[in-house]
Write a protein that holds these residues in place. Structure first.
Motif, PDB file in Angstrom:
ATOM      1  N   VAL A 145       0.845  -1.198   0.000  1.00  0.00           N
ATOM      2  CA  VAL A 145       0.000   0.000   0.000  1.00  0.00           C
ATOM      3  C   VAL A 145       0.882   1.250   0.000  1.00  0.00           C
ATOM      4  CG1 VAL A 145      -1.675   1.366   1.306  1.00  0.00           C
ATOM      5  CG2 VAL A 145      -1.948  -1.120   1.133  1.00  0.00           C
ATOM      6  N   ALA A 146       1.947   1.212   0.791  1.00  0.00           N
ATOM      7  CA  ALA A 146       2.845   2.366   0.860  1.00  0.00           C
ATOM      8  C   ALA A 146       3.462   2.657  -0.508  1.00  0.00           C
ATOM      9  CB  ALA A 146       3.941   2.130   1.902  1.00  0.00           C
ATOM     10  N   ILE A 147       3.785   1.607  -1.232  1.00  0.00           N
ATOM     11  CA  ILE A 147       4.339   1.798  -2.579  1.00  0.00           C
ATOM     12  C   ILE A 147       3.271   2.426  -3.483  1.00  0.00           C
ATOM     13  CG2 ILE A 147       5.211   0.612  -4.645  1.00  0.00           C
ATOM     14  CD1 ILE A 147       6.526  -1.450  -2.724  1.00  0.00           C
ATOM     15  N   ALA A 148       2.042   1.910  -3.385  1.00  0.00           N
ATOM     16  CA  ALA A 148       0.948   2.466  -4.189  1.00  0.00           C
ATOM     17  C   ALA A 148       0.723   3.940  -3.841  1.00  0.00           C
ATOM     18  CB  ALA A 148      -0.334   1.664  -3.952  1.00  0.00           C
ATOM     19  N   ARG A 149       0.809   4.253  -2.551  1.00  0.00           N
ATOM     20  CA  ARG A 149       0.608   5.639  -2.119  1.00  0.00           C
ATOM     21  C   ARG A 149       1.655   6.565  -2.744  1.00  0.00           C
ATOM     22  NH1 ARG A 149       1.175   7.109   4.189  1.00  0.00           N
ATOM     23  NH2 ARG A 149       3.331   6.530   3.727  1.00  0.00           N
ATOM     24  N   ALA A 150       2.906   6.097  -2.749  1.00  0.00           N
ATOM     25  CA  ALA A 150       3.969   6.910  -3.348  1.00  0.00           C
ATOM     26  C   ALA A 150       3.754   7.054  -4.852  1.00  0.00           C
ATOM     27  CB  ALA A 150       5.332   6.297  -3.047  1.00  0.00           C
ATOM     28  N   LEU A 151       3.295   5.965  -5.499  1.00  0.00           N
ATOM     29  CA  LEU A 151       3.117   5.997  -6.953  1.00  0.00           C
ATOM     30  C   LEU A 151       1.960   6.905  -7.364  1.00  0.00           C
ATOM     31  CD1 LEU A 151       3.660   2.237  -7.881  1.00  0.00           C
ATOM     32  CD2 LEU A 151       5.217   4.155  -8.317  1.00  0.00           C
ATOM     33  N   ALA A 152       1.030   7.162  -6.445  1.00  0.00           N
ATOM     34  CA  ALA A 152      -0.143   7.974  -6.779  1.00  0.00           C
ATOM     35  C   ALA A 152       0.246   9.385  -7.216  1.00  0.00           C
ATOM     36  CB  ALA A 152      -1.099   8.031  -5.583  1.00  0.00           C
ATOM     37  N   MET A 153       1.417   9.849  -6.777  1.00  0.00           N
ATOM     38  CA  MET A 153       1.858  11.184  -7.196  1.00  0.00           C
ATOM     39  C   MET A 153       2.573  11.122  -8.547  1.00  0.00           C
ATOM     40  SD  MET A 153       0.755  13.236  -4.984  1.00  0.00           S
ATOM     41  CE  MET A 153       1.628  14.768  -5.302  1.00  0.00           C
ATOM     42  N   GLU A 154       2.609   9.942  -9.145  1.00  0.00           N
ATOM     43  CA  GLU A 154       3.289   9.725 -10.417  1.00  0.00           C
ATOM     44  C   GLU A 154       4.702  10.285 -10.414  1.00  0.00           C
ATOM     45  OE1 GLU A 154       0.430  11.388 -13.129  1.00  0.00           O
ATOM     46  OE2 GLU A 154      -0.667   9.483 -13.186  1.00  0.00           O
ATOM     47  N   PRO A 155       5.523   9.794  -9.468  1.00  0.00           N
ATOM     48  CA  PRO A 155       6.891  10.314  -9.364  1.00  0.00           C
ATOM     49  C   PRO A 155       7.769   9.784 -10.482  1.00  0.00           C
ATOM     50  CG  PRO A 155       6.584   8.492  -7.841  1.00  0.00           C
ATOM     51  CD  PRO A 155       5.246   8.726  -8.494  1.00  0.00           C
ATOM     52  N   LYS A 156       8.844  10.504 -10.747  1.00  0.00           N
ATOM     53  CA  LYS A 156       9.796  10.053 -11.758  1.00  0.00           C
ATOM     54  C   LYS A 156      10.888   9.211 -11.124  1.00  0.00           C
ATOM     55  CE  LYS A 156       9.057  13.817 -14.993  1.00  0.00           C
ATOM     56  NZ  LYS A 156       8.700  15.072 -14.301  1.00  0.00           N
ATOM     57  N   ILE A 157      11.028   9.383  -9.788  1.00  0.00           N
ATOM     58  CA  ILE A 157      12.074   8.660  -9.061  1.00  0.00           C
ATOM     59  C   ILE A 157      11.421   8.021  -7.832  1.00  0.00           C
ATOM     60  CG2 ILE A 157      14.215   8.940  -7.719  1.00  0.00           C
ATOM     61  CD1 ILE A 157      14.636  11.564  -9.395  1.00  0.00           C
ATOM     62  N   MET A 158      11.858   6.801  -7.495  1.00  0.00           N
ATOM     63  CA  MET A 158      11.381   6.187  -6.262  1.00  0.00           C
ATOM     64  C   MET A 158      12.572   5.854  -5.366  1.00  0.00           C
ATOM     65  SD  MET A 158       8.018   5.662  -5.836  1.00  0.00           S
ATOM     66  CE  MET A 158       7.660   4.110  -5.029  1.00  0.00           C
ATOM     67  N   LEU A 159      12.442   6.260  -4.087  1.00  0.00           N
ATOM     68  CA  LEU A 159      13.482   5.939  -3.112  1.00  0.00           C
ATOM     69  C   LEU A 159      12.925   4.879  -2.165  1.00  0.00           C
ATOM     70  CD1 LEU A 159      14.457   9.626  -2.150  1.00  0.00           C
ATOM     71  CD2 LEU A 159      15.459   8.198  -3.955  1.00  0.00           C
ATOM     72  N   PHE A 160      13.702   3.843  -1.922  1.00  0.00           N
ATOM     73  CA  PHE A 160      13.273   2.783  -1.003  1.00  0.00           C
ATOM     74  C   PHE A 160      14.262   2.693   0.144  1.00  0.00           C
ATOM     75  CE2 PHE A 160      11.338   1.745  -5.023  1.00  0.00           C
ATOM     76  CZ  PHE A 160      10.096   1.199  -4.696  1.00  0.00           C
ATOM     77  N   ASP A 161      13.778   2.920   1.361  1.00  0.00           N
ATOM     78  CA  ASP A 161      14.659   2.889   2.530  1.00  0.00           C
ATOM     79  C   ASP A 161      14.433   1.576   3.299  1.00  0.00           C
ATOM     80  OD1 ASP A 161      16.333   3.434   4.581  1.00  0.00           O
ATOM     81  OD2 ASP A 161      15.191   5.110   5.407  1.00  0.00           O
ATOM     82  N   GLU A 162      15.233   0.588   3.013  1.00  0.00           N
ATOM     83  CA  GLU A 162      15.102  -0.749   3.613  1.00  0.00           C
ATOM     84  C   GLU A 162      13.646  -1.216   3.656  1.00  0.00           C
ATOM     85  OE1 GLU A 162      17.462  -1.744   6.901  1.00  0.00           O
ATOM     86  OE2 GLU A 162      18.812  -0.028   6.708  1.00  0.00           O
TER      87      GLU A 162
END
Lengths: 240, 218
Positions: A145-162
């Protein structure tokens, strides 16, 4: 896409990052590994300015985010982040978690935000959990869900912290699967992780950090099979 | 201890009037104190030490001195300074509001700071402003946690409003004292007042526990 130049970060007198230089190209997947306390999470958090930068510059698509005149909120809409502890909003339903930022930041209509959120939930395989509250989900589901939430802003870059460090072992796979899918679709990603399998399979480049410095960076095959530095060898011998 | 019911009957209308004023004073104190407390709490949380200092001093003063002293100061010194005369009800409302604001400010601060900082980070990482994150993410969660301590403060406020009788605001305790003065009886007026205060505080805790249950998420 991301350019980090002479980045330094101190907490009081404790220098956590000592002169970091990294360039991440569009559609590249960069995996950052290293022992705890090496500064890898701090490095990641400097890229969207969740940590203030002591010295040096970070450019996101050419925009210097260390410049006081830069509207950091605007830059952050282009840079999604996924946290170790998920950080879902517990007072909101899953779908509301995903809809909140597009509606507040982009003024998207509720109807459109809902449509987009359902689409993203389908993508991470959790369409049926739309009306559930985060506390009723498993760790792996929360992180998806957290990944989906971040993707909702249609970002160009994704950062994953562990992203998988707080998960039970049997749930790691489902989260990595979603991340692999993202990488395949051409998302530019910087991933701090202890999942060496993921680094080998998905990473275009692996950065090994220790003591606030980049010790070595190379393609996964080279770095894992032929590490040049003694510190890299010592670390890899413990984790592989 | 034989209860003289006839004098109680005679004073019943006064107790009723007094109770209404007690409710009024408490409500005004709660409402003004909550609004003021939110601002003072946010003020004290400002990162700039110089800006947050006055709010800290305010809280220290009102929490560190007796409310009886505060109400005397406000009634006999502060209100006359501005209006030229005394007004017991205004002084009582002012004292209750200013005093509860100090406690409520700390309740707000504790509530906001009890929310995991990952919540703010997640909201900001999505591009939300600090104000948006506060409004949609932090405050709704903090408010739920603030209900029990706020309830305690409101109950304290109802009880402390009895101090207004000492500056002759005609609230519940004032009429109790008047009854004692007139008939030299102690049990009738003060047991009556105690029971009425108990009804008021119990009603309030009932309302608050209902509210708390309604706001609970699974």
């Amino acid at each position: 896409m991301i350019e980090v130049k002479n980045l330094k970060k101190s907490f009081g007198t404790n220098e956590v990052l000592k002169d970091i230089n990294v360039t991440v190209k569009s559609q590249e997947v960069v995996v950052v590994i290293g022992p705890s306390g090496s500064g890898k999470s701090t490095f990641l958090r400097c890229i969207n300015l969740l940590e203030s930068i002591t010295d040096g510059h970070v450019y996101i698509e050419g925009i210097d985010i260390t410049d006081k005149k830069t509207d950091i909120n605007k830059v952050r809409t282009e840079v999604g982040m996924v946290f170790q502890q998920f950080n879902l909003f517990p007072h909101k339903k899953v779908i509301e978690n995903i809809m909140l930022a597009p509606m507040q930041v982009r003024n998207t209509s509720a109807e459109e935000a809902r449509k987009k959120a359902l689409e993203l939930l389908r993508k991470v395989g959790l369409e049926d959990k739309a009306e559930a509250f985060p506390d009723s989900l498993s760790g792996g589901q929360k992180q998806r869900v957290a990944i989906a939430r971040a993707l909702a802003m249609e970002p160009k870059i994704m950062l994953f912290d562990e992203p998988t460090s707080a998960l039970d072992p049997e749930m790691v796979g489902e989260v990595l699967e979603v991340m692999k899918q993202l990488a395949k679709e051409g998302m530019t990603m910087v991933v701090v992780t202890h999942e060496m399998g993921f680094a080998k399979e998905v990473g275009d480049r692996v950065i090994f950090m220790d003591g606030g410095l980049i010790v070595e960076e190379n393609t996964p095959i080279e770095l894992f099979d032929h590490p040049k530095e003694d510190r890299t060898k010592a670390f890899l011998s413990k984790v592989l | 201890m034989d209860i003289q019911w006839d004098i109680l009957a005679e004073y019943a209308p006064f107790f009723l009037k007094g109770t209404l004023l007690t409710i009024g004073l408490s409500l005004a104190g709660i409402l003004i104190g909550t609004v003021l407390g939110l601002f003072i709490g946010l003020g004290k949380m400002m990162k700039n030490k110089f800006l947050s200092l006055p709010f800290g001093i305010y809280i220290t003063f009102f929490r560190g001195t007796p409310m009886l002293v505060q109400i005397m100061l406000i009634h006999f010194a502060v209100v006359p300074l501005f209006t030229g005369g005394t007004n017991a009800i205004a002084a009582a409302i002012l004292t209750l509001s200013l005093n509860s604001a100090a406690y409520i400010a700390e309740i707000f601060r504790a509530g906001i700071q009890s929310i995991d900082k990952g919540q703010m980070e997640a909201a900001r990482s999505l591009g939300m402003t600090h104000v948006q994150a506060m409004r949609h993410v932090i405050l709704p969660q903090a408010f739920k946690r603030m209900i029990p301590p706020l309830g305690n403060e409101f109950i304290v406020l109802i009880k402390e409003s009895s101090l207004a009788s000492l500056v002759a605001a005609p609230e519940l305790m004032y009429w109790g004292r008047a009854m004692q003065g007139q008939y030299f009886r102690v049990w009738e007026p003060y047991i009556t007042a105690a029971l009425i205060y108990l009804v008021l505080t119990l009603s309030l805790s009932f309302i608050l526990s209902r509210l708390e249950r309604r706001l609970a998420t699974e």
